[in-house]
Design an enzyme around this catalytic site. Structure first.
Site, PDB file in Angstrom:
ATOM      1  N   HIS A 152       0.816  -1.213   0.000  1.00 26.10           N
ATOM      2  CA  HIS A 152       0.000   0.000   0.000  1.00 26.10           C
ATOM      3  C   HIS A 152       0.849   1.262   0.000  1.00 26.10           C
ATOM      4  O   HIS A 152       0.566   2.204  -0.728  1.00 26.10           O
ATOM      5  CB  HIS A 152      -0.932  -0.010   1.217  1.00 26.10           C
ATOM      6  CG  HIS A 152      -1.885   1.151   1.218  1.00 26.10           C
ATOM      7  ND1 HIS A 152      -1.517   2.415   1.615  1.00 26.10           N
ATOM      8  CD2 HIS A 152      -3.180   1.215   0.827  1.00 26.10           C
ATOM      9  CE1 HIS A 152      -2.572   3.226   1.484  1.00 26.10           C
ATOM     10  NE2 HIS A 152      -3.585   2.516   1.007  1.00 26.10           N
ATOM     11  N   GLY A 180      -9.520  -5.963  -0.724  1.00 22.08           N
ATOM     12  CA  GLY A 180     -10.585  -4.977  -0.842  1.00 22.08           C
ATOM     13  C   GLY A 180     -10.411  -4.210  -2.140  1.00 22.08           C
ATOM     14  O   GLY A 180      -9.877  -4.729  -3.113  1.00 22.08           O
TER      15      GLY A 180
END
Lengths: 123, 123
Positions: free
Chosen positions: A11, A75
């Site tokens: 991320h 996600g």
């Protein structure tokens, strides 16, 4: 025959210490893969981004790249953002076969190792 | 003597499928811990939050709780946000000893399992 690169895709975060486990993971993989490249790439807040990492591996002679999402959950970042970026990379490097793996948190052996860590903390 | 609970603390996401690995991890731990509780908690976007999870474990008879950050990297969420929330939980439950563990991504056996997963994908 070209090389097969691995890109560890995370991320990213503002704190530079955040990426330390990713660097340790890359070092472990490099120790096992000889001259097959291992690179890091980040969605945001850290560099390089994925297109830059793929371009570097293509320049380094890779004709195959496996992108491994180093995320626990799948996600929006893994299911929506990542495929879009990978599609851009494929268009930019038509000679490189880019495979996108399932997130590491989906692997049972990874979850088992996390469970054992938790059990060592609190028997 | 009271129970010792484990709380698996994750970031949270909009996509409900994101938490599936956390649920699998909790199931693995429950299978090993008998009647010692295991709960999930999230920083944002999913419930319960950490104060709610700690309150539930306290109601369930826990006098010790270990919070395990299920994060790879230790950035602002783990180094700054989590200790603040834990401090609030300690004030709300002075009879519960709340220990906060290092993020799972700092554990070498966890990183080794991730490395082995990557190697299985791209030898």
């Amino acid at each position: 025959m070209g090389k097969h690169g691995i890109i560890l895709f995370g991320h990213g975060a503002r704190d530079p210490r955040w990426k330390e486990p990713f660097e340790r993971l890359a070092a472990k993989l490099r120790a096992s893969r000889g001259d097959q490249p291992v690179a890091l790439a980040f969605l945001e807040l850290m560099s390089p981004d994925l297109p830059s990492a793929v371009a570097s591996l293509a320049d380094d002679g890779c004709d195959a790249v496996t992108v491994v999402p180093v995320f626990f959950g799948q996600g929006g970042h893994v299911r929506r953002d990542l495929p879009e970026i990978v599609e851009t990379c494929r268009k930019a490097h038509p000679g490189v076969a880019i495979h996108c793996a399932t997130a590491v948190g989906e692997d049972d052996a990874v979850l088992q190792a996390v469970a054992e860590y938790c059990l060592r903390l609190a028997i």
